[in-house]
Write an enzyme that holds these catalytic residues in place. Structure first.
Site, PDB file in Angstrom:
ATOM      1  N   TRP A 303       0.822  -1.216   0.000  1.00 58.17           N
ATOM      2  CA  TRP A 303       0.000   0.000   0.000  1.00 58.17           C
ATOM      3  C   TRP A 303       0.854   1.265   0.000  1.00 58.17           C
ATOM      4  CZ3 TRP A 303      -1.518   3.038   4.726  1.00 58.17           C
ATOM      5  CH2 TRP A 303      -0.609   2.853   5.781  1.00 58.17           C
ATOM      6  N   ASP A 304       2.155   1.093   0.237  1.00 53.89           N
ATOM      7  CA  ASP A 304       3.084   2.219   0.231  1.00 53.89           C
ATOM      8  C   ASP A 304       2.895   3.071  -1.028  1.00 53.89           C
ATOM      9  OD1 ASP A 304       3.929   0.266   2.000  1.00 53.89           O
ATOM     10  OD2 ASP A 304       6.049   0.605   1.662  1.00 53.89           O
ATOM     11  N   GLU A 428       0.527  -2.279  12.614  1.00 54.80           N
ATOM     12  CA  GLU A 428       0.723  -3.728  12.575  1.00 54.80           C
ATOM     13  C   GLU A 428       1.016  -4.323  13.945  1.00 54.80           C
ATOM     14  OE1 GLU A 428       3.746  -4.253   9.633  1.00 54.80           O
ATOM     15  OE2 GLU A 428       2.303  -4.146   7.974  1.00 54.80           O
ATOM     16  N   LYS A 525       2.899   0.501  16.058  1.00 54.81           N
ATOM     17  CA  LYS A 525       4.096   0.460  15.218  1.00 54.81           C
ATOM     18  C   LYS A 525       4.232   1.744  14.412  1.00 54.81           C
ATOM     19  CE  LYS A 525       6.349  -2.358  11.629  1.00 54.81           C
ATOM     20  NZ  LYS A 525       6.178  -3.463  10.663  1.00 54.81           N
ATOM     21  N   GLN A 526       3.086   2.308  14.032  1.00 61.48           N
ATOM     22  CA  GLN A 526       3.096   3.478  13.153  1.00 61.48           C
ATOM     23  C   GLN A 526       1.769   4.211  13.249  1.00 61.48           C
ATOM     24  OE1 GLN A 526       3.274   0.201  10.310  1.00 61.48           O
ATOM     25  NE2 GLN A 526       2.423   1.637   8.824  1.00 61.48           N
TER      26      GLN A 526
END
Length: 658
Positions: A303-304, A428, A525-526
């Protein structure tokens, strides 16, 4: 053009493999790591072809229905840079000096190395190289060898060397053996399992010369690698001239000028340089997570591309953006097949893939990241709004309809509204949850866009009504007592992670703790909810409360995280915090902040650094085809200048800190 040169002095980590990554040359099809001409044991030389992969069956200890069936790994192909040299029979050398200069303004890499034999005879090797953007099948080198302190016989051998499998020695789930045994027939190399063909034409060199002291011998080599057995006759000088012209055009439309911080100026240009180099151009390849600079993440597309890379291309290089979106349209049949396999309607795009099929063996942090479907729809909509390319959208609108059909079959209407259960959002470290805010927000956007297209093209109107209803009734969790947006139905009830008891060396957490340990805690995580806030309008007060709650819980173990928090910090007028996040994003690979630049560039973060400047510092918003900006420059940045291409018209934006 000033400040477009990258040297070793700009790197925070000058290990051999970091240098190979950061000075790598690529052109969207072919990538070559900048390995030493006389390799050392620390070197990891190699070349890659975008989309050229080998497959292997995934072996599960405990299998289940619908699990991904095969690995796909971009193949590390040839060492195109090693030079075999012997001076009067001596072939062992020690490296005395090295100097690398990447001229980002022209796309040319210049290198100089000095070596000595055991007996003290010294040579200098000068290299000039490029991965041609005019002819993307070609990697070209000009090589000069100089006898520094001797006269004698110098044997020079230079030929492509196929890299054989050796295995990965370190534990890191982001790495997998990428070299492969290839079946060779003439100039054709074929992968054993995926049955993909690669054709080559190499200008090998092997000659013994008599060099006098201070004498230089120069020769050029062209390496052709293509999926088609069809090669053009080209010369090094012509390719170099074309390369310079292509990069001149690229920077004219895509450069960003920062006044006030020279390091960040170079950092953003370095990032944009690599983005231009590694993006697929043919509609059948995309943008690997590490570009074409290393073997991290196996060359997979995530998806980046849609959420971190495409905004840059859509606003500055729309033809490249169109190619990347065309790739998604071309793999729609695989996505439809995957949705049917899991007994859902429409299309389900693979979380990580090269050929369109799902390759993620760990579904809680793979297939369950269903938000990729909505991410793809979002990118198509952004392209639609910015470029006004009606023909492209008309041709590919089925992609959006099929994504919307998937979500209608996956979600359900409850007493609370339209709910989406058992998904993993961008974070994640929190898996298989109900009503992930980011996912629900993106799905709502997909429904609105699909319904809008249905009305535009006067079709599927009954479905459009259902999509609009689902969007209007989308459920979003909210904690009234704390006035916080819920990341999902359960996150706020979890036990906070004990950050004060986690040693620095235990980050990233995924390398040191079992998922069960991580998933049961409040730890990110983000950016997740905060990513949704970057994309969609909420009150500034709400965004600030959510930011203050979620940011301290975020490890930023993902390279995708800091740039997003930086944009949102700008959005809530915390310009100095935004500056700190932007610095981390802009120089992540130059400073090796994640500790794994040797595996390849962090492409999504590079796109994120563009977002930090344009969405963050400049506050870019697009409304009805019109751009709006707001000044969020931090004190250290005196001014910011960049270009945007909106519906075919180039607009220059200039913001000063006053």
């Amino acid at each position: 053009m000033t400040d477009f040169t990258l040297t070793l002095a700009d790197l925070g980590n000058t290990s051999a493999q970091n240098i190979e990554t950061l000075f790598a040359q690529a052109n969207g099809i072919l990538g070559v790591r900048a390995s030493l001409p006389i390799p050392s044991t620390e070197s990891s030389p190699g070349s890659f072809i975008n989309g050229f992969y080998e497959s292997h069956e995934i072996v599960y200890g405990e299998n289940a229905y619908g699990y991904a069936k095969n690995h796909q790994t971009m193949v590390k192909l040839f060492d195109l840079r090693t030079i075999e040299i012997a001076i009067d029979g001596e072939s062992e050398f020690s490296l005395l000096e090295q100097d690398l200069r990447l001229e980002m303004a022209t796309g040319i890499l210049s290198e100089s190395y000095r070596y000595a034999t055991k007996s003290g005879k010294k040579i200098q090797i000068d290299l000039e190289s490029l991965a041609s953007h005019a002819n993307r099948a070609v990697y070209a080198q000009k090589i000069s060898v100089t006898a520094l302190n001797f006269s004698g016989a110098v044997k020079i051998g230079k030929k492509a060397r196929h890299i054989k499998p050796e295995g990965i020695s370190e534990f890191d789930p982001r790495l997998k053996e990428s070299s492969a045994d290839l079946q060779i027939s003439g100039n054709r190399y074929r992968t054993k399992n995926s049955q993909l063909d690669l054709f080559v034409k190499f200008d090998d060199f092997d000659e013994t010369l008599s060099l006098a002291e201070s004498q230089t011998f120069t020769f050029t080599q062209l390496y052709h690698l293509s999926r088609l057995n069809d090669f053009s006759d080209v010369t090094y000088d012509t390719l170099k001239m074309q390369q310079t012209a292509i990069f001149k055009d690229f920077w004219a439309s895509s450069d960003i000028e920062i006044v006030g911080d020279d390091k960040l100026q170079k950092g953003i240009r370095f990032n944009l340089y690599h983005l231009f180099n590694s993006a697929g151009r043919d509609g059948h390849t995309n943008f690997a997570a590490k570009g074409l600079t290393g073997e991290g993440y196996e060359g997979h597309y995530f998806w980046d591309t849609e959420m971190y890379l495409l905004p840059f291309f859509i606003y500055t290089q729309p033809e490249i953006a169109k190619s990347l979106l065309t790739f998604r349209a071309n793999i729609l049949p695989q996505a439809q097949k995957r949705a049917a396999e899991l007994e859902f309607a429409g299309a389900l795009f693979a979380w990580r893939t090269i050929n369109g099929e799902e390759t993620s063996a760990y579904y809680p942090a793979g297939t369950a990241q269903l938000h990729i479907n909505a991410d793809i729809a979002y990118a198509f909509e952004l392209y639609d709004n910015v470029t006004g390319d009606a023909d492209f959208i008309a041709k590919n609108r089925k992609v959006i309809y099929e994504i919307a059909r998937f979500w209608m079959s996956y979600g359900f209407m409850s007493a609370r509204g339209f709910e989406i259960h058992e998904v993993t959002g961008p974070d994640e470290y929190t898996a298989l949850v109900n009503n992930n805010f980011y996912t629900n927000k993106m799905v709502q956007n997909t429904f609105y866009y699909a319904a809008k297209l249905a009305v535009r093209f006067d079709e599927n109107l009954d479905e459009a009504l259902k999509w609009s209803t689902a969007a209007n009734k989308m459920y979003f969790g909210y904690d009234e007592k704390r006035q916080l947006t819920q990341q999902d139905d359960s996150f706020l009830d979890k036990e906070p992670w004990e950050f004060d008891k986690t040693p620095t060396e235990n980050y990233p957490l995924l390398l040191h703790y079992h998922p069960m340990k991580i998933y049961k805690h409040q730890v990110l995580k983000q950016a997740d909810t905060i990513l949704a806030h970057m994309l969609f309008s909420e009150s500034k007060e709400q965004i600030a409360r959510d930011y203050d709650f979620y940011e301290p819980l975020t490890t930023h173990d993902s390279s995708l995280s800091r740039a997003v928090y930086g944009v949102v910090a700008s959005k809530i007028d915390r310009n100095e915090q935004a500056y700190d996040f932007f610095k981390a994003a802009a120089t992540m690979d130059l400073d090796d902040r994640q500790g794994n630049a040797s595996h390849g560039i962090h492409a999504a973060n590079m796109g994120g650094s563009w977002l930090g400047l344009i969405y963050g510092f400049a506050g870019l918003q697009l409304e009805n085809g019109q751009i709006k900006t707001s000044n969020h420059l931090p004190k250290a940045i005196k001014s910011l200048r960049f270009n945007l291409l909106i519906r075919g018209k180039m607009t220059e934006i200039f913001i000063k800190n006053d």
